[in-house]
Design a protein around this motif. Structure first.
Motif, PDB file in Angstrom:
ATOM      1  N   THR A  98    -125.370   8.584 -63.903  1.00  0.00           N
ATOM      2  CA  THR A  98    -124.207   7.672 -64.368  1.00  0.00           C
ATOM      3  C   THR A  98    -124.746   6.258 -64.453  1.00  0.00           C
ATOM      4  O   THR A  98    -125.747   5.806 -64.144  1.00  0.00           O
ATOM      5  CB  THR A  98    -123.428   7.781 -63.242  1.00  0.00           C
ATOM      6  N   LYS A 109    -127.620  -3.159 -72.523  1.00  0.00           N
ATOM      7  CA  LYS A 109    -127.431  -2.206 -73.267  1.00  0.00           C
ATOM      8  C   LYS A 109    -126.691  -0.999 -73.056  1.00  0.00           C
ATOM      9  O   LYS A 109    -125.648  -0.311 -73.435  1.00  0.00           O
ATOM     10  CB  LYS A 109    -128.810  -1.378 -73.661  1.00  0.00           C
ATOM     11  N   ASP A 158    -123.030   0.722 -74.252  1.00  0.00           N
ATOM     12  CA  ASP A 158    -122.878   2.195 -74.303  1.00  0.00           C
ATOM     13  C   ASP A 158    -121.581   2.737 -73.634  1.00  0.00           C
ATOM     14  O   ASP A 158    -121.081   3.411 -74.306  1.00  0.00           O
ATOM     15  CB  ASP A 158    -124.162   2.723 -74.030  1.00  0.00           C
ATOM     16  N   VAL A 159    -121.451   2.035 -72.365  1.00  0.00           N
ATOM     17  CA  VAL A 159    -120.269   2.609 -71.733  1.00  0.00           C
ATOM     18  C   VAL A 159    -118.806   2.030 -72.415  1.00  0.00           C
ATOM     19  O   VAL A 159    -118.074   2.746 -72.718  1.00  0.00           O
ATOM     20  CB  VAL A 159    -120.429   1.995 -70.177  1.00  0.00           C
ATOM     21  N   LEU A 174    -118.490   0.998 -75.654  1.00  0.00           N
ATOM     22  CA  LEU A 174    -118.431   2.004 -77.012  1.00  0.00           C
ATOM     23  C   LEU A 174    -118.051   3.409 -76.716  1.00  0.00           C
ATOM     24  O   LEU A 174    -117.523   4.004 -77.666  1.00  0.00           O
ATOM     25  CB  LEU A 174    -119.701   1.781 -77.563  1.00  0.00           C
ATOM     26  N   SER A 175    -118.553   4.146 -75.701  1.00  0.00           N
ATOM     27  CA  SER A 175    -118.153   5.170 -75.750  1.00  0.00           C
ATOM     28  C   SER A 175    -116.910   5.699 -75.065  1.00  0.00           C
ATOM     29  O   SER A 175    -116.550   6.677 -74.943  1.00  0.00           O
ATOM     30  CB  SER A 175    -119.360   6.088 -74.824  1.00  0.00           C
ATOM     31  N   ALA A 176    -116.257   4.579 -74.434  1.00  0.00           N
ATOM     32  CA  ALA A 176    -114.768   4.587 -73.876  1.00  0.00           C
ATOM     33  C   ALA A 176    -113.781   4.823 -74.989  1.00  0.00           C
ATOM     34  O   ALA A 176    -113.722   4.567 -76.103  1.00  0.00           O
ATOM     35  CB  ALA A 176    -114.661   3.645 -72.966  1.00  0.00           C
TER      36      ALA A 176
END
Length: 92
Positions: free
Chosen positions: A33, A83, A87-88, A90-92
């Motif tokens: 995580t 980074k 990523d967190v 943009l993935s949400a």
């Protein structure tokens, strides 16, 4: 090497082993995580500090050298955290 220095190096080595084992345990138990990865990056910076100042004997080195040796892993960890945050988000 004096007796005091040898004891200090053994203690530092024990702390390094404990940090590595705790990082492995955290990763095994909690998985990959974002919080765990951030915690592992913090542990990596702490390990870099211990190795640079204690094992390499640079605790008494000039301030600029110590700063550079500690700023480099901190900068890499901050870039990795940035980074990870991207990523967190943009993935949400």
């Amino acid at each position: 090497m004096t007796h005091h220095n040898a004891r200090r190096l053994r203690n530092t080595f024990a702390v390094l082993i404990a940090i590595v084992l705790s990082g492995m345990a955290i990763m095994t138990i909690c998985g990959g995580t974002a919080f765990v990865i951030a915690a592992l990056l913090v542990l990596a910076v702490i390990k870099c500090r211990l190795v640079a100042l204690d094992f390499m004997g640079l605790g008494q080195a000039p301030a600029g050298l110590r700063f550079g040796l500690l700023a480099w892993p901190m900068m890499l960890a901050l870039l990795a955290l940035a980074k990870l945050a991207m990523d967190v988000v943009l993935s949400a």
